[in-house]
Design a protein around this motif. Structure first.
Motif, PDB file in Angstrom:
ATOM      1  N   LEU A   1       9.945   1.611  -1.598  1.00 19.91           N
ATOM      2  CA  LEU A   1       8.724   1.019  -1.049  1.00 19.91           C
ATOM      3  C   LEU A   1       8.834  -0.492  -0.902  1.00 19.91           C
ATOM      4  O   LEU A   1       8.065  -1.094  -0.145  1.00 19.91           O
ATOM      5  CB  LEU A   1       7.526   1.352  -1.938  1.00 19.91           C
ATOM      6  CG  LEU A   1       7.157   2.829  -2.085  1.00 19.91           C
ATOM      7  CD1 LEU A   1       5.942   2.971  -2.981  1.00 19.91           C
ATOM      8  CD2 LEU A   1       6.911   3.474  -0.735  1.00 19.91           C
TER       9      LEU A   1
ATOM     10  N   THR B   1       9.469   7.255   2.465  1.00 21.38           N
ATOM     11  CA  THR B   1       8.562   7.512   1.352  1.00 21.38           C
ATOM     12  C   THR B   1       9.276   8.324   0.278  1.00 21.38           C
ATOM     13  O   THR B   1       9.765   9.424   0.564  1.00 21.38           O
ATOM     14  CB  THR B   1       7.326   8.284   1.829  1.00 21.38           C
ATOM     15  OG1 THR B   1       6.666   7.531   2.856  1.00 21.38           O
ATOM     16  CG2 THR B   1       6.361   8.509   0.682  1.00 21.38           C
TER      17      THR B   1
ATOM     18  N   ASN C   1       2.942  12.957   3.359  1.00 20.72           N
ATOM     19  CA  ASN C   1       3.444  11.702   3.941  1.00 20.72           C
ATOM     20  C   ASN C   1       4.131  11.940   5.279  1.00 20.72           C
ATOM     21  O   ASN C   1       4.510  13.035   5.597  1.00 20.72           O
ATOM     22  CB  ASN C   1       4.436  11.046   2.971  1.00 20.72           C
ATOM     23  CG  ASN C   1       3.751  10.563   1.709  1.00 20.72           C
ATOM     24  OD1 ASN C   1       3.102   9.530   1.711  1.00 20.72           O
ATOM     25  ND2 ASN C   1       3.884  11.324   0.617  1.00 20.72           N
TER      26      ASN C   1
END
Length: 205
Positions: free
Chosen positions: A152, A162, A205
């Protein structure tokens, strides 16, 4: 000690210290959670106090470029461990659903994924993490990061995307039980992966 609304706190572990035995022993879990993770939380609160980062979420901090080393190391330590605890489960089983399809598409088989993920974890020099990350197109990538860096962080040397799976390969995560046998710890990890959580993260995600 009173806690302000902006202070980070140690999250609930969600299971007993001995829940993952024999793969991770109770004493290691207790020290890892109550000593190491707690220290990251305490040091992060001290590092952000009185700065523009105070009051921001942990995800917001992780996405901020140019972090001081104190925030980078302790913020990363807090984020990584909070993420890691949720990925562990007794008798974790095997991946299914969309995440298994993504793994098979990228690596050809689950066994080949295990081989490549284990290599990334075993060859991370010194302390760090191995990751499986979902990319914007739905594919997955394996990488590793040093220290408490994670994908991140915009300036981390990683696979980006992610994180949906991560493995702590700092010695404090395994040394009481495995000593210098990091490969044995990595092998044991595959018995306690909470694949339902990995699938949830992939789909979210």
């Amino acid at each position: 000690m009173s806690v302000t609304q902006y202070e980070f706190q140690l999250p609930e572990l969600g299971y007993s210290y001995d829940a993952l035995e024999p793969h991770i022993d109770a004493r290691t879990m207790e020290i890892h959670y109550t000593k190491h993770h707690q220290a990251y939380v305490n040091n992060l609160n001290a590092a952000v106090k009185g700065t523009p980062l105070e009051g921001k979420t942990l995800d917001e901090i992780m996405g901020t470029p140019g972090l001081s080393m104190a925030v980078r190391n302790n913020g990363g330590g807090h984020w990584n461990h909070t993420f890691f605890w949720k990925l562990l489960k007794k008798d974790g089983g095997q991946p299914t659903g969309n995440v298994l399809q993504a793994i098979n598409s990228k690596f050809g088989s689950f066994d080949e994924f295990k081989t490549q993920f284990s290599q990334a974890a075993a060859t991370r020099f010194g302390s760090g993490w191995a990751w499986l990350c979902k990319q914007a197109d739905g594919s997955v990538e394996i990488c590793s990061t040093p220290n408490q860096d994670n994908p991140l962080m915009p300036d981390a040397q990683s696979c980006g995307g992610t994180p949906i799976l991560g493995l702590d390969v700092w010695e404090h995560a395994y040394y009481l039980n495995y000593q210098n046998r990091r490969p044995d710890y990595i092998t044991a990890f595959f018995n306690i992966i909470n694949w339902q959580e990995v699938e949830r993260l992939y789909n979210a995600n």
